[in-house]
Design an enzyme around this catalytic site. Structure first.
Site, PDB file in Angstrom:
ATOM      1  N   SER A 127      -7.058  38.580  25.930  1.00 15.05           N
ATOM      2  CA  SER A 127      -7.263  38.617  24.479  1.00 15.05           C
ATOM      3  C   SER A 127      -6.416  39.687  23.811  1.00 15.05           C
ATOM      4  O   SER A 127      -6.369  39.746  22.585  1.00 15.05           O
ATOM      5  CB  SER A 127      -8.742  38.870  24.159  1.00 15.05           C
ATOM      6  OG  SER A 127      -9.161  40.109  24.710  1.00 15.05           O
ATOM      7  N   HIS A 148      -5.226  32.585  25.656  1.00 10.77           N
ATOM      8  CA  HIS A 148      -6.408  33.264  25.114  1.00 10.77           C
ATOM      9  C   HIS A 148      -7.426  32.188  24.762  1.00 10.77           C
ATOM     10  O   HIS A 148      -7.370  31.581  23.693  1.00 10.77           O
ATOM     11  CB  HIS A 148      -6.040  34.098  23.882  1.00 10.77           C
ATOM     12  CG  HIS A 148      -7.210  34.805  23.273  1.00 10.77           C
ATOM     13  ND1 HIS A 148      -7.210  35.257  21.969  1.00 10.77           N
ATOM     14  CD2 HIS A 148      -8.428  35.151  23.784  1.00 10.77           C
ATOM     15  CE1 HIS A 148      -8.382  35.831  21.712  1.00 10.77           C
ATOM     16  NE2 HIS A 148      -9.131  35.770  22.792  1.00 10.77           N
ATOM     17  N   GLU A 160      -5.051  30.086  22.315  1.00 11.47           N
ATOM     18  CA  GLU A 160      -3.739  30.630  21.970  1.00 11.47           C
ATOM     19  C   GLU A 160      -2.847  30.577  23.204  1.00 11.47           C
ATOM     20  O   GLU A 160      -3.282  30.911  24.310  1.00 11.47           O
ATOM     21  CB  GLU A 160      -3.859  32.077  21.496  1.00 11.47           C
ATOM     22  CG  GLU A 160      -4.569  32.219  20.162  1.00 11.47           C
ATOM     23  CD  GLU A 160      -4.604  33.669  19.686  1.00 11.47           C
ATOM     24  OE1 GLU A 160      -3.901  33.999  18.724  1.00 11.47           O
ATOM     25  OE2 GLU A 160      -5.349  34.466  20.299  1.00 11.47           O
ATOM     26  N   ASN A 199      -6.820  37.778  17.121  1.00 12.52           N
ATOM     27  CA  ASN A 199      -7.358  39.141  17.110  1.00 12.52           C
ATOM     28  C   ASN A 199      -6.589  40.075  16.181  1.00 12.52           C
ATOM     29  O   ASN A 199      -7.137  41.090  15.745  1.00 12.52           O
ATOM     30  CB  ASN A 199      -7.389  39.709  18.526  1.00 12.52           C
ATOM     31  CG  ASN A 199      -8.606  39.229  19.297  1.00 12.52           C
ATOM     32  OD1 ASN A 199      -9.583  38.781  18.699  1.00 12.52           O
ATOM     33  ND2 ASN A 199      -8.558  39.304  20.610  1.00 12.52           N
TER      34      ASN A 199
END
Length: 292
Positions: A127, A148, A160, A199
């Site tokens: 992440s 991710h 992702e 994120n």
């Protein structure tokens, strides 16, 4: 099992069988892949198998899959504590602790047991960590990508896909076909930069909400209500923090702050104090909220 399953691949390897690894293994097996899960010890092997089987049983009990589908998925799963048993895989996803040293060590050990002329796509499920840095642990940096996934892996539709500057376009294309055609995921391409896409937006938002609570600007309930009932978010930032796990969130935020030196990622003192006190959110029964 014969023939291609998804994206031209049929043999999947997963390293690690914690929450995310187990979810990946289950989803792969339910999607028709022959899955080998590698773990670090016999104890982890037993715990990982039980975790996956229990999840499949819950899906049957809730009517999400039939008993025959469950049995077919179990038949596609095998577990090992020997990395060498992944040598025949076509794609391997590493999903161990979110730590560069730990992941780099696993990648180096995996590289040592793969054939020198292999063309296995190696994915690190992360992440926040730089894919290029982890790719340096193996000979074929051009075959390394980042993924991710989101929790729970089986139901969250997005993943992702991260390419480092050294990732070969064909390796990224193979990974995308696996994710999109094989697992049925919506793929978002992200740069190999701190936070990727999700994120980079989400963590500063969550840190801002925690800072707002810490300063007495508003209550946790009002902050979350503002975002769910005012902005249409399915979950408020503080409830989402508790769901994520405050220790996990703090570690990700600290890692992003160290990589970027961007103050938006700096974990607020309130978050760090809750982690120190063992109030980690839903999994501990208390975080920004209390849980039964």
């Amino acid at each position: 099992m014969t023939g291609a399953v998804g994206g031209g691949l049929r043999r999947l390897g997963v390293i690690g069988c914690g929450l995310m690894g187990a979810g990946l293994a289950e989803l792969g097996a339910r999607s028709g892949f022959d899955v080998v899960v590698a773990v670090s010890s016999d104890r982890s092997l037993r715990a990982g198998r039980e975790r996956v089987l229990a999840s499949l049983d819950r899906s049957v009990a809730k009517g999400r899959i039939g008993a025959e589908d469950r049995d077919a998925a179990v038949g596609r799963l095998s577990f090992t504590d020997t990395l060498g048993e992944l040598a025949d895989r076509e794609l391997i996803i590493e999903s161990v602790t979110e730590s560069h040293p730990v992941k780099a060590k696993v990648f180096a050990a995996l590289d040592a047991v793969l054939p020198k002329d292999h063309d296995v796509v190696l994915a690190t499920n992360t992440s926040s960590l730089a894919v290029a840095g982890l790719a340096a642990s193996v000979r074929r940096e051009d075959l390394v990508v980042g993924t991710h996934f989101f929790n729970p892996v089986g139901t969250m539709p997005l993943v992702e896909l991260i390419s480092s500057p050294r990732t070969a376009p064909e390796a990224a294309a193979r990974a995308e076909r696996f994710l999109a055609e094989g697992l049925g995921k919506r793929v978002v391409h992200a740069p190999d930069r701190p936070g990727f896409v999700v994120n980079a937006l989400l963590v500063p938002f969550m840190m801002s909400a925690i800072t707002m609570l810490e300063s007495g600007h508003a209550t946790a309930e009002d902050i979350d209500a503002g975002m769910t009932q005012g902005c249409g978010h399915p979950m408020g930032p503080l409830a989402l923090s508790d769901f994520t796990g405050l220790d996990t969130l703090a570690a990700v935020a600290q890692g992003l702050f160290e990589q970027s030196d961007d103050a938006r990622y700096r974990p607020p003192r309130l978050l760090l104090d809750l982690v120190t006190a063992g109030h980690l959110g839903r999994k501990s029964g208390r975080g920004f909220y209390e849980y039964a």
